[in-house]
Design a protein around this motif. Structure first.
Motif, short mmCIF file in Angstrom:
data_model
loop_
_atom_site.label_atom_id
_atom_site.label_comp_id
_atom_site.label_asym_id
_atom_site.label_seq_id
_atom_site.Cartn_x
_atom_site.Cartn_y
_atom_site.Cartn_z
N ARG B 131 -45.11 7.30 -32.85
CA ARG B 131 -43.98 8.03 -32.81
C ARG B 131 -42.89 7.78 -31.51
NH1 ARG B 131 -43.57 13.42 -35.41
NH2 ARG B 131 -45.21 13.15 -37.45
N MET B 134 -36.43 9.73 -32.00
CA MET B 134 -35.47 9.14 -32.93
C MET B 134 -34.62 10.36 -33.18
SD MET B 134 -37.72 7.25 -35.82
CE MET B 134 -36.76 6.17 -36.82
N LEU B 138 -31.60 10.54 -38.37
CA LEU B 138 -32.40 9.11 -38.42
C LEU B 138 -33.87 9.44 -39.25
CD1 LEU B 138 -32.21 6.31 -38.83
CD2 LEU B 138 -32.58 6.11 -36.38
N ARG B 139 -34.65 10.14 -38.55
CA ARG B 139 -36.07 10.38 -38.93
C ARG B 139 -36.18 11.18 -39.95
NH1 ARG B 139 -36.37 14.07 -34.13
NH2 ARG B 139 -36.77 15.87 -35.25
N ARG B 146 -44.17 9.36 -40.80
CA ARG B 146 -44.22 8.82 -39.55
C ARG B 146 -45.35 8.38 -38.71
NH1 ARG B 146 -40.71 11.95 -35.91
NH2 ARG B 146 -40.67 10.17 -34.61
N THR B 325 -30.16 -1.11 -36.70
CA THR B 325 -30.26 0.44 -36.50
C THR B 325 -29.95 0.83 -34.99
OG1 THR B 325 -32.29 0.30 -37.79
CG2 THR B 325 -32.41 2.04 -36.18
N TRP B 328 -27.63 3.53 -33.88
CA TRP B 328 -28.01 5.05 -33.78
C TRP B 328 -27.92 5.49 -32.21
CZ3 TRP B 328 -28.36 8.91 -37.18
CH2 TRP B 328 -28.31 8.62 -38.36
N SER B 329 -27.87 4.05 -31.43
CA SER B 329 -27.97 4.46 -29.97
C SER B 329 -26.59 5.04 -29.15
CB SER B 329 -28.28 3.24 -29.13
OG SER B 329 -27.36 2.30 -29.07
N TRP B 334 -25.16 10.42 -33.24
CA TRP B 334 -26.25 11.48 -33.47
C TRP B 334 -25.82 12.80 -32.75
CZ3 TRP B 334 -27.33 12.89 -28.45
CH2 TRP B 334 -27.67 11.89 -27.37
N SER B 370 -32.14 1.46 -40.98
CA SER B 370 -33.02 2.28 -41.16
C SER B 370 -32.55 3.35 -42.23
CB SER B 370 -33.29 3.06 -40.00
OG SER B 370 -34.15 2.39 -39.05
N HIS B 371 -31.43 3.84 -42.23
CA HIS B 371 -30.88 5.02 -42.92
C HIS B 371 -30.61 4.47 -44.42
CE1 HIS B 371 -29.42 8.77 -44.25
NE2 HIS B 371 -29.90 9.50 -43.14
#
Lengths: 473, 410
Positions: B131, B134, B138-139, B146, B325, B328-329, B334, B370-371
Motif C-alpha cells: 500500500r 495514492m 486513482l485507487r 490493493r 501514472t 497524478w503527482s 487530485w 493506471s486509471h
C-alpha cells in the motif's frame, strides 16, 4: 524555392544588412550582438531606430524577407483587443522555439438570449487560473451563427463588443450573415470563418471591404485549400488562416495528417500557399455521435491537446468548465515556453516574509516548476521562512530522488553553502515529502534534525501551523 | 464509428459520473441557407461597409478559382528504431499467451501518416505490491485488490483488458518494508501464474537493493522476457549495473534504461549496457513529468531522441516508455478545487490521458498507466491513429460545428 530554415540563417548575413555603426541605440553593445539576438528571435528589427530611416529602406526590406517566418503572422482584432496567430519558424519545438501561443477562442452562438450570452461572455472573460505565478486566460470569442438570421447575428456581435474585451472570430458559411456582424463592429477586425469553394467571391469582397483576416476552409482537401489561397492572394488578400478541417471522432488521423502536411509544406518545402496559421476546431467533438455533454467536453479537451501538439495556431472551443479548459491552457503555456531557456533556477538561499532566528528552514529542488510552485505556495500563505534551493540539475524532487540528483550529500552541501546556520538558532530542516527516503541519511550528513514535510507544497501552510516550532526530538 | 470516439472505452465508474444531461441538435444548414438566400436582399454585398468604395474586382482578380495541386512533403529517414519483444510464449521458453513487439518506428509518430505504423503502442497497467499513498480517485477502481498483487493483475487483465502488467516491487524499499529479493520473486511468480500477459518488473529505486531483487527475479522467471524497470547510471556508480545486466542476459530479459531528461546520459547508459545485452533488449525511459510540472521537457526530449534515432544515431534507436501514472503527482489531478474544476475523478483521468497523449505524439512506444478511463481514452486514440492506410475520405463532417446547436451552452 524553399526558404532556408531559421536555424540556418547566420548572424553574419543579418549583420551585413544592418547600419553597422555600433551606435548602441538598440541597447546592445554593437551591431553584431544585435544581429545575433535578431536571429535568435529575442529582438525584432523595430528595436534598431536607424534602420527605420528612409536611407536604409532597401536593407530593411531585405532583412524583413530574410527573417520572415515561413508561416505568416496574422493579427486578428486591433490594438489591445488583438492576438497574433502563426509566425512559426519550425515544425518541432526543440528545433528553435514556438512563437505566438495558440489562441484559445471560446464559442458562443446567436441562439442565446441576451442574458445567456452576457453571462457566458462574463465567464469567458473572467476565467483565470494562477499557474506558477502566471495568469492563464482565454484569448478570444468565436460567435457562430446557428440561426442563420443576420439580424440576430448582428445583435449578438454588438453584445459581444459591448460586454467583453477579447478579439472576435465570426463564423458562418453565409457571407450575408458575416457582413451583418462585421458592420456592427466597425474597426474591430474580427477573423472571418470561412471562405470555401462556393462562397469565396463574396467572402473575399467582404474581407477586402472591411479589412478583416479571413479563414480559408477546405476540409481534407489540401489541393482545394491551395487553390483558394492562390486565388485569394491574387485578389490582394494576405491575412489568411487555413482550416484544413477538424473531424470529430474517427477522423482524428485525417485532421492530424492535414495539419502536419500544411506545416511541413510551409516550413520544409517553402510552400507559400500553405504558409499561413492553422485553425483547429476541437468543438467538433460536440458534433459527433456522442450526446453526453461531459463526455463531449472530455473528448474536446483531448482533441485540443492533440491539436496544440500538432501545429494549431488558433482553436475554437466549446467546453467552458474549468476541468476541461485547464489542461488545454496549461499545455498551451508549456509548449510555448522557450526550450532554449534553462529548466533550472539558481540554487542558493531564498528568504520569504520576515523570517527571524526561529523561522523554519526548508529545502527543495532547483527545477524551475518545482521552485515556482513552492514559492507561490509559501507566498500565498504568507509564511516567513528560509528556503534552501539545492542544485538538482534542474530536476523535480521526485525525479531527482529517483535519479540520485537529490541526495543526502547534496542537501548537506546546499545547506552549508547557504549560510542559513548563521541566520537561525535552531538546527531543524524540513525536507520535501517526496524525499522522505533521504531523511535518515540527510540527518547524518547535515548533523541537523530532519523533518519530513508534505509531499505537495500546497500542504505547507497546514504543516507549518501544526508542526512548527517542533517539539523536542 | 461506435466506440471510436476518444472516450469510447471509458470505465464504468466514470461512465456513471459522466452521464449528465446535455444534447446536441444539428440542423441541416443547407435548408437554413436556402431560407437565408431568399430573405437577404440581393444588393446586400454591394453596399460598401466602411465609407471607402471598394474597387470593382479588376482584371487582375480572377473570377474563377485558380487551379492548384498538392504534393505531400517527401520524408525519408536513414535510421529506424529497433524492435523489442516483451514476454515469451511457451514455445519461446516462457509462459505468456502471447508476446508483444514494440518499437520499429521509421518516421516521426502520427504526423504525416505516409507509411504504416510498424507496431501499435502498448499500455501496461500498474500493480503495486504494497500500500503506497495514492489519490483516492486513482485507487478507487482497485480498492478491493490493493493487498493482493496477483488479484490486482487479474483485475487489470480480465476487467480492464490490460495487454501487459507492471508489478512495482515497492515493498523491497529499505525504507518501506525492506522485503527480501526472495519475497519479491515470490510476488512476481504469483503474478506470472495469475495472468498470461507480458510483465514489467519495477524496483524501489535503490541501486543496490534493486540489483539484488532484479537478479533474483530474473533467475526465477528465466525465459519470460520480462522488462526490468529500471537500470540507471547510479547503478554503474554503485557497481551493481553489471550484476543486473548479466542476469538479464543470462535469463533472456529486457532492460529499461532510465535517465533524467538528458540524452547524453541516455546514450552513455546504453553504451554501458551494450557490453552485456544485445541492443534489441533495451528500452529507454527518458523520464515522464506530469502535465503542468514539466511535461514539455519530456515532450521535447522524446521528440529530440526520436529525431536523432531516425537520423541515424544508433545509441538512441530504442523504443521508449512513459510512466504516465506520474501525471497524478500534479496537484491539478487530485486536489479538491472550486466547483467549475469538477472532481478529481474527472480531472485526474483527463490529466493522465493528456500526459500520455502528448508523449504518444512525441513517439513513446509503451505506456505505464493506471486509471481505466485514461487508458480507455488512450486506446481509443490508438484505434483512430494507427489505422492504415487512412480512408480516402475522412470520416464525419468537419464544419458542422460552425452552425450546430450545441446543448448546454449558456
Amino acid at each position: 524555392m524553399a526558404k532556408r530554415s531559421i536555424t540556418e540563417t547566420s548572424p553574419i548575413e543579418v549583420y551585413r544588412l544592418l547600419p553597422r555603426t555600433n551606435c548602441g541605440e538598440c541597447g546592445e553593445p554593437n551591431c553584431m550582438a544585435f544581429a545575433t539576438r535578431l536571429v535568435n528571435r529575442e529582438l525584432t528589427i523595430d528595436a534598431c531606430p536607424p534602420i527605420l530611416r528612409p536611407e536604409h529602406a532597401g536593407d530593411r526590406a531585405d532583412l524583413d524577407a530574410l527573417l520572415a517566418p515561413p508561416v505568416r503572422a496574422v493579427r486578428i482584432g486591433r490594438g489591445e483587443r488583438s492576438a497574433v496567430l502563426g509566425g512559426k519558424y519550425i515544425v518541432q519545438r526543440h528545433e528553435f522555439t514556438y512563437h505566438n501561443p495558440t489562441c484559445c477562442a471560446l464559442s458562443v452562438d446567436d441562439s442565446l438570449s441576451r442574458d445567456q450570452l452576457v453571462q457566458r461572455l462574463r465567464t469567458i472573460g473572467e476565467f483565470s487560473y494562477n499557474y506558477i505565478g502566471r495568469d492563464l486566460r482565454l484569448d478570444a470569442v468565436a460567435l457562430r451563427s446557428v440561426t442563420g438570421d443576420p439580424g440576430r447575428f448582428r445583435a449578438a456581435t454588438e453584445t459581444i463588443a459591448e460586454t467583453c474585451k477579447l478579439p472576435l472570430v465570426l463564423c458562418s458559411p453565409d457571407p450575408g450573415v458575416l457582413r451583418a456582424g462585421v458592420e456592427a463592429v466597425p474597426g474591430l477586425r474580427p477573423l472571418l470563418h470561412a471562405a470555401d469553394s462556393t462562397n469565396w467571391r463574396e467572402m473575399a469582397t467582404l474581407a477586402l471591404d472591411a479589412d478583416c483576416p479571413l479563414v480559408v476552409s477546405a476540409p481534407d482537401d489540401l489541393a482545394g485549400l491551395r487553390s483558394l489561397t492562390k486565388t485569394l492572394r491574387a485578389w490582394g488578400l494576405e491575412d489568411l488562416v487555413l482550416d484544413p478541417g477538424t473531424f470529430p471522432g474517427g477522423g482524428l488521423a485525417h485532421t492530424v495528417r492535414n495539419f502536419a502536411r500544411c506545416r511541413y509544406a510551409a516550413i520544409r518545402d517553402g510552400d507559400e500557399l500553405l504558409g499561413y496559421p492553422l485553425l483547429g476546431a476541437p468543438i467538433a467533438a460536440f458534433t459527433g455521435e456522442e450526446l453526453d455533454s461531459t463526455r463531449c467536453a472530455f473528448d474536446e479537451a483531448l482533441t485540443a491537446s492533440v491539436q496544440l501538439s500538432r501545429y494549431a495556431d488558433i482553436l475554437i472551443l466549446q467546453g467552458l468548465e474549468g476541468w476541461s479548459v485547464l489542461p488545454t491552457l496549461i499545455w498551451r503555456f508549456n509548449l510555448y515556453t522557450d526550450p532554449r531557456k534553462p529548466v533550472a533556477v539558481e540554487p542558493g538561499l531564498r528568504e520569504f516574509g520576515s523570517p527571524d532566528r526561529q523561522s523554519p528552514v526548508l529545502v527543495t529542488a532547483n527545477y524551475a516548476l518545482t521552485y515556482f510552485t513552492v514559492e507561490s505556495d509559501i507566498k500565498s500563505a504568507n509564511l516567513s521562512c528560509y528556503l534552501v534551493v539545492e542544485d538538482t540539475g534542474g530536476l523535480s524532487v521526485e525525479s531527482a530522488v529517483a535519479g540520485r540528483y537529490f541526495s543526502a550529500a547534496g542537501i548537506a552541501e546546499a545547506l552549508a553553502a547557504s549560510g542559513v546556520d548563521e541566520r537561525v538558532d535552531h538546527r531543524v530542516l524540513i525536507i520535501p515529502g517526496l524525499a522522505a527516503r533521504l531523511s535518515g541519511e540527510a540527518a547524518e550528513a547535515t548533523g541537523w534534525r530532519v523533518l519530513v514535510g508534505p509531499k505537495d507544497s500546497s500542504g505547507l501552510p497546514a504543516y507549518i501551523k501544526e508542526r512548527w516550532p517542533p517539539g523536542p526530538a | 464509428m461506435n466506440g471510436r470516439d476518444l472516450v469510447g472505452a471509458i470505465g464504468p465508474e466514470l461512465l456513471a459520473l459522466l452521464r449528465t444531461a446535455g444534447r446536441i441538435e444539428l440542423e441541416g444548414f443547407n435548408l437554413e441557407l436556402d431560407e437565408l438566400e431568399l430573405r437577404l436582399p440581393s444588393g446586400a454585398f454591394a453596399a460598401p461597409a466602411f465609407g471607402a468604395v471598394p474597387p470593382e474586382p479588376g482584371p487582375e482578380r480572377p473570377t474563377e478559382l485558380l487551379p492548384a495541386d498538392f504534393v505531400p512533403t517527401k520524408t525519408d529517414y536513414p535510421g529506424r528504431v529497433r524492435e523489442v519483444v516483451l514476454g515469451a510464449t511457451r514455445r519461446e521458453g516462457g509462459s505468456r499467451a502471447r508476446a508483444l513487439t514494440i518499437g520499429g518506428a521509421e518516421a516521426p509518430a502520427f504526423t504525416l501518416f505516409d507509411r504504416p505504423i510498424v507496431n501499435r503502442p502498448v499500455i501496461s497497467m500498474d500493480v503495486f505490491d504494497t500500500r503506497v499513498p495514492m489519490p483516492k480517485a486513482l485507487r478507487a477502481p482497485f480498492e478491493e485488490v490493493r493487498d493482493d498483487p496477483a488479484e490486482w493483475a487479474r483485475l487489470n487483465v480480465h476487467r480492464f483488458g490490460a495487454k501487459a502488467v507492471t508489478v512495482h516491487l515497492l515493498s523491497t524499499d529499505p525504507l518501506i518494508k525492506n522485503s527480501t529479493p526472495r519475497e519479491a520473486a515470490a510476488t512476481v511468480e504469483s503474478v506470472l501464474q495469475a495472468v498470461d500477459v507480458p510483465l514489467i518488473i519495477g524496483g524501489c529505486g535503490d541501486p543496490r537493493k534493486d540489483a539484488d531483487v532484479f537478479s533474483e527475479v530474473a533467475a526465477m522467471a528465466s525465459g519470460e522476457r520480462l522488462l526490468l524497470n529500471s537500470v540507471t547510471l547510479e547503478m554503474a556508480t554503485a557497481k551493481t549495473l553489471e550484476k543486473v545486466a548479466k542476469a538479464a542476459a543470462d535469463h533472456g530479459h529486457n532492460l529499461l534504461a532510465f535517465t533524467g531528461l538528458e540524452l547524453n546520459d541516455a546514450k552513455e547508459l546504453n553504451r554501458r549496457l551494450y557490453e552485456y545485452v544485445p541492443p534489441e533488449q533495451i528500452v529507454m525511459d527518458l523520464t515522464t513529468v506530469a502535465l503542468g510540472y514539466g511535461l514539455e521537457y519530456s515532450f521535447s526530449i522524446h521528440e529530440r531522441a526520436r529525431h536523432a534515432a531516425l537520423m541515424g544515431d544508433a545509441e538512441l534507436q530504442h523504443p521508449t516508455i512513459s510512466g504516465s501514472t506520474n501525471a497524478w503527482s500534479a496537484r491539478e489531478a487530485w486536489m479538491q478545487m472550486p466547483p467549475t474544476y469538477g472532481g478529481p475523478e474527472l480531472r485526474g483521468p483527463l490529466w493522465e490521458a493528456e500526459t500520455a497523449l502528448a508523449l504518444l505524439l512525441a513517439g513513446v512506444d509503451i505506456f505505464m498507466m493506471s486509471h481505466p478511463a485514461a487508458i480507455g481514452a488512450m486506446r481509443a486514440a490508438f484505434d483512430v491513429l494507427t489505422t492504415w492506410p487512412l480512408d480516402e475520405v475522412a470520416e464525419g463532417r468537419a464544419n458542422d460545428w460552425v452552425t450546430a446547436r450545441i446543448g448546454g451552452e449558456g
